[in-house]
Design a protein around this motif. Structure first.
Motif, PDB file in Angstrom:
ATOM      1  N   HIS A  77     -16.717 -22.197 -18.168  1.00  0.00           N
ATOM      2  CA  HIS A  77     -16.943 -22.669 -16.799  1.00  0.00           C
ATOM      3  C   HIS A  77     -17.815 -23.919 -16.739  1.00  0.00           C
ATOM      4  N   GLN A  80     -16.345 -27.033 -14.831  1.00  0.00           N
ATOM      5  CA  GLN A  80     -16.344 -26.845 -13.382  1.00  0.00           C
ATOM      6  C   GLN A  80     -17.768 -26.938 -12.835  1.00  0.00           C
ATOM      7  N   GLN A  83     -18.773 -30.531 -12.599  1.00  0.00           N
ATOM      8  CA  GLN A  83     -18.135 -31.190 -11.459  1.00  0.00           C
ATOM      9  C   GLN A  83     -18.851 -30.839 -10.154  1.00  0.00           C
ATOM     10  N   HIS A  84     -19.237 -29.571 -10.015  1.00  0.00           N
ATOM     11  CA  HIS A  84     -19.943 -29.142  -8.810  1.00  0.00           C
ATOM     12  C   HIS A  84     -21.294 -29.863  -8.681  1.00  0.00           C
TER      13      HIS A  84
END
Length: 114
Positions: A77, A80, A83-84
């Protein structure tokens, strides 16, 4: 009002976090958190609010332990989460310090893993 919104109101009402931190957290809640999954993100939102407040108040920042970040970097993860955190930095119109960026990545990985 969701439990995360209530937490932000409490922190803001006691001058523990700034208005900017509260605003960014509210945007992050809308962007990333599905209703019913708020509990998984409690630590993340609390840390984000406190991190942004520390940055605004020019307080001392500390990075997470290296061995902990090694685990985060190995997570499926991590991409992701990164990116967040980049999205959060973009709405703050600022580059987040490495110490706080790493903690936020860690909290996102944890929330996405649960």
């Amino acid at each position: 009002m969701s439990m995360l919104a209530e937490r932000l109101e409490l922190l803001f009402g006691t001058d523990t976090i700034t208005a900017h931190a509260k605003h960014v957290c509210e945007a992050a809640i809308q962007q990333f958190i599905v209703p019913g999954e708020e509990k998984k993100y409690t630590k993340l939102i609390t840390h984000l609010a406190m991190a942004l407040t520390r940055i605004e108040r020019k307080e001392v920042l500390n990075a997470p332990p290296g061995e902990l970040m090694e685990e985060v970097l190995q997570s499926e993860h991590y991409g992701q989460a990164r990116q967040h955190v980049a999205w959060i930095a973009s709405i703050c119109n600022a580059e987040l310090p490495d110490e706080e960026r790493q903690y936020l990545e860690m909290h996102f990985v944890h929330a996405l893993t649960d």
